[in-house]
Write a protein that holds these residues in place. Structure first.
Motif, PDB file in Angstrom:
ATOM      1  N   VAL A 123      -9.391   6.370  10.267  1.00  0.00           N
ATOM      2  CA  VAL A 123      -9.579   5.264  11.212  1.00  0.00           C
ATOM      3  C   VAL A 123      -9.454   3.926  10.474  1.00  0.00           C
ATOM      4  N   PHE A 124     -10.046   3.839   9.296  1.00  0.00           N
ATOM      5  CA  PHE A 124      -9.938   2.618   8.497  1.00  0.00           C
ATOM      6  C   PHE A 124      -8.484   2.331   8.147  1.00  0.00           C
ATOM      7  N   ALA A 125      -7.779   3.338   7.655  1.00  0.00           N
ATOM      8  CA  ALA A 125      -6.367   3.154   7.270  1.00  0.00           C
ATOM      9  C   ALA A 125      -5.522   2.765   8.482  1.00  0.00           C
ATOM     10  N   ALA A 126      -5.771   3.407   9.611  1.00  0.00           N
ATOM     11  CA  ALA A 126      -5.022   3.065  10.830  1.00  0.00           C
ATOM     12  C   ALA A 126      -5.301   1.621  11.241  1.00  0.00           C
ATOM     13  N   GLY A 127      -6.545   1.210  11.144  1.00  0.00           N
ATOM     14  CA  GLY A 127      -6.897  -0.174  11.459  1.00  0.00           C
ATOM     15  C   GLY A 127      -6.190  -1.156  10.540  1.00  0.00           C
ATOM     16  N   MET A 128      -6.121  -0.818   9.269  1.00  0.00           N
ATOM     17  CA  MET A 128      -5.417  -1.675   8.305  1.00  0.00           C
ATOM     18  C   MET A 128      -3.927  -1.762   8.637  1.00  0.00           C
ATOM     19  N   LEU A 129      -3.342  -0.647   9.019  1.00  0.00           N
ATOM     20  CA  LEU A 129      -1.927  -0.638   9.394  1.00  0.00           C
ATOM     21  C   LEU A 129      -1.690  -1.452  10.661  1.00  0.00           C
ATOM     22  N   ARG A 132      -1.808  -5.057  10.184  1.00  0.00           N
ATOM     23  CA  ARG A 132      -0.804  -5.443   9.174  1.00  0.00           C
ATOM     24  C   ARG A 132      -1.428  -5.966   7.880  1.00  0.00           C
ATOM     25  N   ARG A 133      -2.607  -5.468   7.575  1.00  0.00           N
ATOM     26  CA  ARG A 133      -3.242  -5.795   6.293  1.00  0.00           C
ATOM     27  C   ARG A 133      -2.834  -4.809   5.215  1.00  0.00           C
ATOM     28  N   ALA A 134      -2.103  -3.781   5.631  1.00  0.00           N
ATOM     29  CA  ALA A 134      -1.634  -2.758   4.701  1.00  0.00           C
ATOM     30  C   ALA A 134      -0.348  -2.155   5.261  1.00  0.00           C
ATOM     31  N   ASP A 135       0.390  -1.513   4.372  1.00  0.00           N
ATOM     32  CA  ASP A 135       1.546  -0.736   4.829  1.00  0.00           C
ATOM     33  C   ASP A 135       1.363   0.698   4.335  1.00  0.00           C
ATOM     34  N   ARG A 136       2.349   1.540   4.574  1.00  0.00           N
ATOM     35  CA  ARG A 136       2.207   2.962   4.237  1.00  0.00           C
ATOM     36  C   ARG A 136       2.029   3.212   2.748  1.00  0.00           C
ATOM     37  N   ARG A 137       2.404   2.266   1.921  1.00  0.00           N
ATOM     38  CA  ARG A 137       2.302   2.445   0.469  1.00  0.00           C
ATOM     39  C   ARG A 137       0.997   1.872  -0.109  1.00  0.00           C
ATOM     40  N   THR A 138       0.209   1.220   0.715  1.00  0.00           N
ATOM     41  CA  THR A 138      -1.032   0.609   0.242  1.00  0.00           C
ATOM     42  C   THR A 138      -2.056   1.695  -0.103  1.00  0.00           C
TER      43      THR A 138
END
Length: 161
Positions: A123-129, A132-138
């Motif tokens: 959920v955290f990673a999805a929220g970051m994506l 746009r605070r992260a991309d798939r490589r973050t």
């Protein structure tokens, strides 16, 4: 008045809370789970839970905890081997420590804690994506989510007693 076994069990989980908080902070900042802290969490838990088991607690709970530690160690080691750097060595070692504590509580807690860690991290990673605070490589530190998932299971186990 609490028994010696209860006091030792509470001390073990209190140690896990304190060391787990330190591990989460370090992992968030550095993406590392220091071996010394992970070992301290495991060793203190093992010593205190052995003490709890031999002073009137459950030897079965202790054996289940050790077995759960081994199961999670193997499962996370497999994930490490299958993921291209997604699961670090510290995560593998931390999984064993979490297995010890959750196994003490029961197999249901092991399953709930493990799944909750993955769900919270996801959920955290999805929220970051999405923001746009992260991309798939973050890279995302997973240790804090493993620890948070463990505490979800611990809270549920305690609330049912």
């Amino acid at each position: 008045m609490p028994t010696i076994s209860t006091t030792l069990t509470v001390a073990a989980f209190a140690a896990f809370a304190a060391i787990g908080a330190a591990l989460a902070i370090v992992d968030i900042r550095t993406h590392r789970l220091p071996n010394r802290l992970v070992a301290l969490a495991g060793a203190s838990g093992l010593v205190l839970l052995i003490g709890a088991a031999v002073t009137g607690g459950s030897i079965h709970a202790l054996l289940r905890g050790v077995l759960a530690a081994l199961v999670l160690l193997i499962a996370y080691l497999a994930l490490r081997m299958l993921s291209a750097g997604g699961v670090g060595g510290g995560d593998v070692k931390l999984a064993a420590v979490i297995g010890l504590y959750l196994g003490w509580l029961g197999w249901g807690s092991v399953v709930v804690g493990t799944l909750a860690g993955f769900m919270l991290g996801g959920v955290f990673a999805a929220g970051m994506l999405l923001t746009r605070r992260a991309d798939r490589r973050t890279a995302v530190a997973f240790g804090p989510w493993m620890i948070a998932g463990a505490w979800v299971a611990i809270a549920l186990a305690v609330s049912r007693r």
